[in-house]
Design a protein around this motif. Structure first.
Motif, PDB file in Angstrom:
ATOM      1  N   ALA A   1       0.694  -1.095  -0.068  1.00 43.12           N
ATOM      2  CA  ALA A   1       0.144  -0.178  -0.343  1.00 43.12           C
ATOM      3  C   ALA A   1       0.642   1.443   0.129  1.00 43.12           C
ATOM      4  CB  ALA A   1      -0.853  -0.007   0.947  1.00 43.12           C
ATOM      5  N   GLY A   2       0.265   2.184  -0.343  1.00 45.29           N
ATOM      6  CA  GLY A   2       1.004   3.343  -1.206  1.00 45.29           C
ATOM      7  C   GLY A   2       0.988   4.093   0.348  1.00 45.29           C
ATOM      8  N   ILE A   3       1.059   5.770   0.557  1.00 45.93           N
ATOM      9  CA  ILE A   3       0.841   6.268   1.332  1.00 45.93           C
ATOM     10  C   ILE A   3      -0.760   6.838   0.410  1.00 45.93           C
ATOM     11  CG2 ILE A   3       2.855   6.793   2.796  1.00 45.93           C
ATOM     12  CD1 ILE A   3       3.122   9.320   0.594  1.00 45.93           C
ATOM     13  N   ASP A   4      -0.890   7.246  -0.543  1.00 46.67           N
ATOM     14  CA  ASP A   4      -1.897   7.514  -1.080  1.00 46.67           C
ATOM     15  C   ASP A   4      -3.304   6.767  -0.795  1.00 46.67           C
ATOM     16  OD1 ASP A   4      -1.020   5.888  -2.793  1.00 46.67           O
ATOM     17  OD2 ASP A   4      -1.424   6.443  -5.177  1.00 46.67           O
ATOM     18  N   GLY A   5      -2.839   5.312  -0.370  1.00 48.99           N
ATOM     19  CA  GLY A   5      -3.935   4.551   0.161  1.00 48.99           C
ATOM     20  C   GLY A   5      -3.881   3.833  -1.297  1.00 48.99           C
ATOM     21  N   LYS A   6      -3.230   3.882  -2.233  1.00 52.44           N
ATOM     22  CA  LYS A   6      -3.269   2.676  -3.332  1.00 52.44           C
ATOM     23  C   LYS A   6      -2.402   1.461  -3.250  1.00 52.44           C
ATOM     24  CE  LYS A   6      -4.746   6.766  -7.082  1.00 52.44           C
ATOM     25  NZ  LYS A   6      -4.319   7.440  -8.223  1.00 52.44           N
ATOM     26  N   MET A   7      -2.647   0.363  -3.931  1.00 52.52           N
ATOM     27  CA  MET A   7      -1.889  -0.838  -3.590  1.00 52.52           C
ATOM     28  C   MET A   7      -1.332  -1.402  -4.845  1.00 52.52           C
ATOM     29  SD  MET A   7      -2.801  -2.247  -1.022  1.00 52.52           S
ATOM     30  CE  MET A   7      -1.789  -3.208  -1.073  1.00 52.52           C
ATOM     31  N   VAL A   8      -0.197  -0.786  -4.703  1.00 50.84           N
ATOM     32  CA  VAL A   8       0.669  -1.647  -6.025  1.00 50.84           C
ATOM     33  C   VAL A   8       1.139  -3.034  -5.593  1.00 50.84           C
ATOM     34  CG1 VAL A   8       2.867  -1.082  -6.728  1.00 50.84           C
ATOM     35  CG2 VAL A   8       1.431   1.133  -6.432  1.00 50.84           C
ATOM     36  N   ASP A   9       1.373  -3.469  -7.137  1.00 60.48           N
ATOM     37  CA  ASP A   9       2.189  -4.995  -7.214  1.00 60.48           C
ATOM     38  C   ASP A   9       2.698  -5.114  -7.934  1.00 60.48           C
ATOM     39  OD1 ASP A   9      -0.951  -6.225  -6.191  1.00 60.48           O
ATOM     40  OD2 ASP A   9      -1.494  -6.089  -8.035  1.00 60.48           O
ATOM     41  N   ILE A  10       4.169  -5.228  -7.393  1.00 57.60           N
ATOM     42  CA  ILE A  10       5.041  -5.646  -7.323  1.00 57.60           C
ATOM     43  C   ILE A  10       6.278  -7.081  -8.302  1.00 57.60           C
ATOM     44  CG2 ILE A  10       7.800  -5.784  -6.974  1.00 57.60           C
ATOM     45  CD1 ILE A  10       6.880  -3.051  -4.853  1.00 57.60           C
ATOM     46  N   SER A  11       6.044  -6.951  -9.368  1.00 59.06           N
ATOM     47  CA  SER A  11       6.407  -9.084  -9.829  1.00 59.06           C
ATOM     48  C   SER A  11       7.960  -8.763  -9.885  1.00 59.06           C
ATOM     49  CB  SER A  11       5.586  -8.925 -11.135  1.00 59.06           C
ATOM     50  OG  SER A  11       4.736  -8.479 -10.686  1.00 59.06           O
ATOM     51  N   LEU A  12       8.711  -9.957  -9.379  1.00 58.64           N
ATOM     52  CA  LEU A  12      10.194 -10.082  -9.451  1.00 58.64           C
ATOM     53  C   LEU A  12       9.925 -10.865 -10.090  1.00 58.64           C
ATOM     54  CD1 LEU A  12      10.865  -8.998  -6.047  1.00 58.64           C
ATOM     55  CD2 LEU A  12      11.301  -7.255  -7.683  1.00 58.64           C
ATOM     56  N   GLN A  13      11.147 -11.262 -10.484  1.00 62.06           N
ATOM     57  CA  GLN A  13      11.789 -13.184 -10.671  1.00 62.06           C
ATOM     58  C   GLN A  13      13.160 -13.451  -9.800  1.00 62.06           C
ATOM     59  OE1 GLN A  13      10.818 -15.538 -13.491  1.00 62.06           O
ATOM     60  NE2 GLN A  13       8.706 -14.055 -12.722  1.00 62.06           N
ATOM     61  N   ILE A  14      13.394 -14.088  -9.206  1.00 64.96           N
ATOM     62  CA  ILE A  14      13.779 -14.868  -8.146  1.00 64.96           C
ATOM     63  C   ILE A  14      14.858 -15.700  -8.509  1.00 64.96           C
ATOM     64  CG2 ILE A  14      12.944 -15.331  -6.485  1.00 64.96           C
ATOM     65  CD1 ILE A  14      14.560 -13.744  -4.362  1.00 64.96           C
ATOM     66  N   GLY A  15      16.472 -16.376  -8.428  1.00 60.07           N
ATOM     67  CA  GLY A  15      16.906 -16.922  -8.599  1.00 60.07           C
ATOM     68  C   GLY A  15      17.416 -16.978 -10.334  1.00 60.07           C
ATOM     69  N   VAL A  16      17.228 -16.359 -10.979  1.00 60.11           N
ATOM     70  CA  VAL A  16      17.661 -15.546 -12.681  1.00 60.11           C
ATOM     71  C   VAL A  16      19.698 -15.894 -12.334  1.00 60.11           C
ATOM     72  CG1 VAL A  16      17.651 -14.780 -14.896  1.00 60.11           C
ATOM     73  CG2 VAL A  16      15.872 -14.893 -13.417  1.00 60.11           C
ATOM     74  N   LYS A  17      19.958 -16.629 -13.545  1.00 59.62           N
ATOM     75  CA  LYS A  17      21.312 -17.071 -13.703  1.00 59.62           C
ATOM     76  C   LYS A  17      22.232 -15.419 -14.466  1.00 59.62           C
ATOM     77  CE  LYS A  17      21.751 -21.309 -11.515  1.00 59.62           C
ATOM     78  NZ  LYS A  17      21.048 -21.862 -11.176  1.00 59.62           N
ATOM     79  N   HIS A  18      22.790 -15.172 -14.111  1.00 63.67           N
ATOM     80  CA  HIS A  18      23.695 -14.494 -14.980  1.00 63.67           C
ATOM     81  C   HIS A  18      25.144 -14.720 -15.734  1.00 63.67           C
ATOM     82  CE1 HIS A  18      20.229 -11.510 -14.646  1.00 63.67           C
ATOM     83  NE2 HIS A  18      20.473 -11.935 -13.573  1.00 63.67           N
ATOM     84  N   PRO A  19      25.361 -14.731 -16.767  1.00 66.27           N
ATOM     85  CA  PRO A  19      26.980 -15.104 -17.152  1.00 66.27           C
ATOM     86  C   PRO A  19      27.649 -14.192 -16.275  1.00 66.27           C
ATOM     87  CG  PRO A  19      26.037 -14.006 -18.611  1.00 66.27           C
ATOM     88  CD  PRO A  19      24.592 -13.975 -18.095  1.00 66.27           C
ATOM     89  N   ILE A  20      29.282 -13.854 -15.819  1.00 64.55           N
ATOM     90  CA  ILE A  20      29.887 -14.003 -15.144  1.00 64.55           C
ATOM     91  C   ILE A  20      30.841 -12.574 -16.609  1.00 64.55           C
ATOM     92  CG2 ILE A  20      31.850 -13.416 -14.167  1.00 64.55           C
ATOM     93  CD1 ILE A  20      30.688 -16.107 -12.358  1.00 64.55           C
ATOM     94  N   PRO A  21      30.471 -11.227 -16.013  1.00 67.24           N
ATOM     95  CA  PRO A  21      31.491 -10.086 -16.765  1.00 67.24           C
ATOM     96  C   PRO A  21      32.555 -10.945 -16.887  1.00 67.24           C
ATOM     97  CG  PRO A  21      30.092  -9.134 -15.614  1.00 67.24           C
ATOM     98  CD  PRO A  21      29.829 -10.531 -15.050  1.00 67.24           C
ATOM     99  N   LEU A  22      33.336 -10.583 -17.844  1.00 71.11           N
ATOM    100  CA  LEU A  22      35.164 -11.453 -18.038  1.00 71.11           C
ATOM    101  C   LEU A  22      35.937 -10.037 -16.426  1.00 71.11           C
ATOM    102  CD1 LEU A  22      35.839 -11.093 -21.360  1.00 71.11           C
ATOM    103  CD2 LEU A  22      36.033 -12.811 -19.808  1.00 71.11           C
ATOM    104  N   HIS A  23      35.372  -9.018 -16.268  1.00 72.88           N
ATOM    105  CA  HIS A  23      35.734  -8.214 -15.586  1.00 72.88           C
ATOM    106  C   HIS A  23      36.375  -8.706 -13.927  1.00 72.88           C
ATOM    107  CE1 HIS A  23      32.420  -5.918 -15.710  1.00 72.88           C
ATOM    108  NE2 HIS A  23      32.775  -5.760 -14.475  1.00 72.88           N
ATOM    109  N   TRP A  24      35.294  -9.607 -13.618  1.00 74.04           N
ATOM    110  CA  TRP A  24      34.401  -9.886 -12.546  1.00 74.04           C
ATOM    111  C   TRP A  24      35.451 -11.440 -12.425  1.00 74.04           C
ATOM    112  CZ3 TRP A  24      29.148  -9.446  -9.979  1.00 74.04           C
ATOM    113  CH2 TRP A  24      28.794  -8.354  -9.239  1.00 74.04           C
ATOM    114  N   PRO A  25      36.268 -11.024 -11.630  1.00 76.24           N
ATOM    115  CA  PRO A  25      37.562 -12.721 -10.875  1.00 76.24           C
ATOM    116  C   PRO A  25      36.776 -12.912  -9.993  1.00 76.24           C
ATOM    117  CG  PRO A  25      38.644 -10.454 -11.109  1.00 76.24           C
ATOM    118  CD  PRO A  25      37.165  -9.777 -11.511  1.00 76.24           C
ATOM    119  N   LEU A  26      36.216 -13.640  -9.995  1.00 79.79           N
ATOM    120  CA  LEU A  26      35.819 -15.001  -8.247  1.00 79.79           C
ATOM    121  C   LEU A  26      36.794 -14.878  -7.454  1.00 79.79           C
ATOM    122  CD1 LEU A  26      31.360 -15.729  -9.469  1.00 79.79           C
ATOM    123  CD2 LEU A  26      32.995 -13.060  -8.717  1.00 79.79           C
TER     124      LEU A  26
END
Length: 356
Positions: free
Chosen positions: A61-86
């Motif tokens: 709920a927002g402070i204006d009294g309106k509901m907002v739905d937030i949709s998310l994707q979790i657990g999505v894998k991404h390629p590791i950039p070359l400049h990210w030595p882990l």
């Protein structure tokens, strides 16, 4: 540049309606709203580090009294950039963790670069939002790769015990306890049955380990004081920081500190709570001012808001002072805190709620 100027104009157009809501007394944060979001997270049954793809939806709920739905994707894998030595083989970048952002009025109305970059008109009246964090994860263990050097539990435990002994024997600790005792002797100390600490940072990191351990030792000394002061009362001790490692949780829980995931700590704050916070990364003071009147607060000293021009549109610090914080503090007596003796640097103060 044109896009950023357009967004700044959109934010500035919201100043009047957001300020009108604020001036009407509408709370920007409530336990009911925080509890609703926590319940939705619990019902989603996702792991703290989620490595399998999931679709999520949260209604806020927002402070204006309106509901907002937030949709998310979790657990999505991404390629590791070359400049990210882990540091470990088998590491993968994953949208693996939920991030809950609590936004006070000065952040909602700020035209600073950070807030312009993250502005979303659909969420303009939301004081709470949920996002996902992309982090490197070891697939073999499901653990996040730490972003800095982390001590093992044995060393973390030893540092905390060492710094706790130093704190307990310090002049700063003696002054703090003496202040609380003076208030108690004058029968002006409200009942306290829990201590809630916010943003005390990770004990297990090598950098700043001694200072962080001292902060946790201070929280424990507050708990121990109120345990002695009310021997028939069980004084619970909670601590919340979203960056805690599993090692921190293990060591703190051994000392009786209950580690809560953000933002659950706010649900524990009530009129019988002692709150501790030092230079946090979120607006602890504004959130507390909306949800409760704690018995005691030890946090950054509340100074008067600069009166040159409007205070909205400015967000120089995460834990900014607001008119509501100023109004809240009128119900408290301020006592000095020996910040320099404690080595914290940041000017703190002790606030004790006045008796009617």
């Amino acid at each position: 540049m044109e896009r950023r100027a357009k967004i700044r104009s959109e934010i500035q157009a919201l100043w009047a309606p957001i300020n009108a809501i604020y001036d009407s007394g509408t709370p920007f944060f409530t336990k009911a709203a925080i509890g609703s979001l926590v319940q939705q997270i619990d019902e989603a049954s996702i792991r703290r580090v989620q490595t399998e793809p999931r679709s999520l939806k949260f209604s806020i709920a927002g402070i204006d009294g309106k509901m907002v739905d937030i949709s998310l994707q979790i657990g999505v894998k991404h390629p590791i950039p070359l400049h990210w030595p882990l540091p470990e083989d088998g590491s993968v970048l994953i949208d693996a963790m939920l991030s809950i952002d609590l936004r006070p009025i000065d952040h909602l109305t700020s035209i600073a670069s950070l807030y312009v970059s993250n502005f979303d008109l659909r969420k303009a009246f939301l004081t709470m939002t949920v996002n996902v964090l992309t982090v490197p994860v070891l697939l073999a263990t499901g653990e996040v790769v730490p972003d800095t050097s982390v001590r093992p539990a044995s060393e973390t435990r030893a540092v905390l015990q060492q710094e706790k002994a130093k704190w307990d024997a310090s002049a700063a600790c003696r002054e703090l306890i003496a202040t609380l005792q003076i208030v108690a002797d004058a029968s002006r100390l409200p009942h306290v049955d829990k201590v809630v600490a916010f943003a005390c940072h990770r004990l297990s990191v090598v950098e700043r380990a001694e200072r962080v351990a001292t902060e946790h030792a201070l929280v424990l000394s507050i708990r121990d004081f109120f345990t002695r002061h009310s021997p028939t009362t069980t004084v619970r001790c909670y601590t919340q920081d979203p960056i805690y490692e599993d090692i921190d949780r293990e060591v703190l829980e051994e000392l009786g500190m209950i580690v809560l995931d953000h933002p659950r700590g706010f649900l524990e704050v009530d009129e019988s709570t002692a709150v501790f916070s030092l230079a946090p990364g979120i607006a602890i003071r504004q959130i507390v001012a909306d949800i409760a009147r704690p018995a005691l607060m030890i946090w950054d000293k509340v100074c008067e808001i600069p009166r040159e021009g409007s205070w909205v549109g400015r967000a120089e610090q995460a834990d900014n002072i607001s008119p509501r914080v100023e109004e809240m503090i009128k119900d408290y007596t301020e006592f000095p805190f020996p910040s320099e003796l404690a080595g914290f640097g940041s000017p703190l103060a002790v606030y004790v709620r006045n008796y009617c």
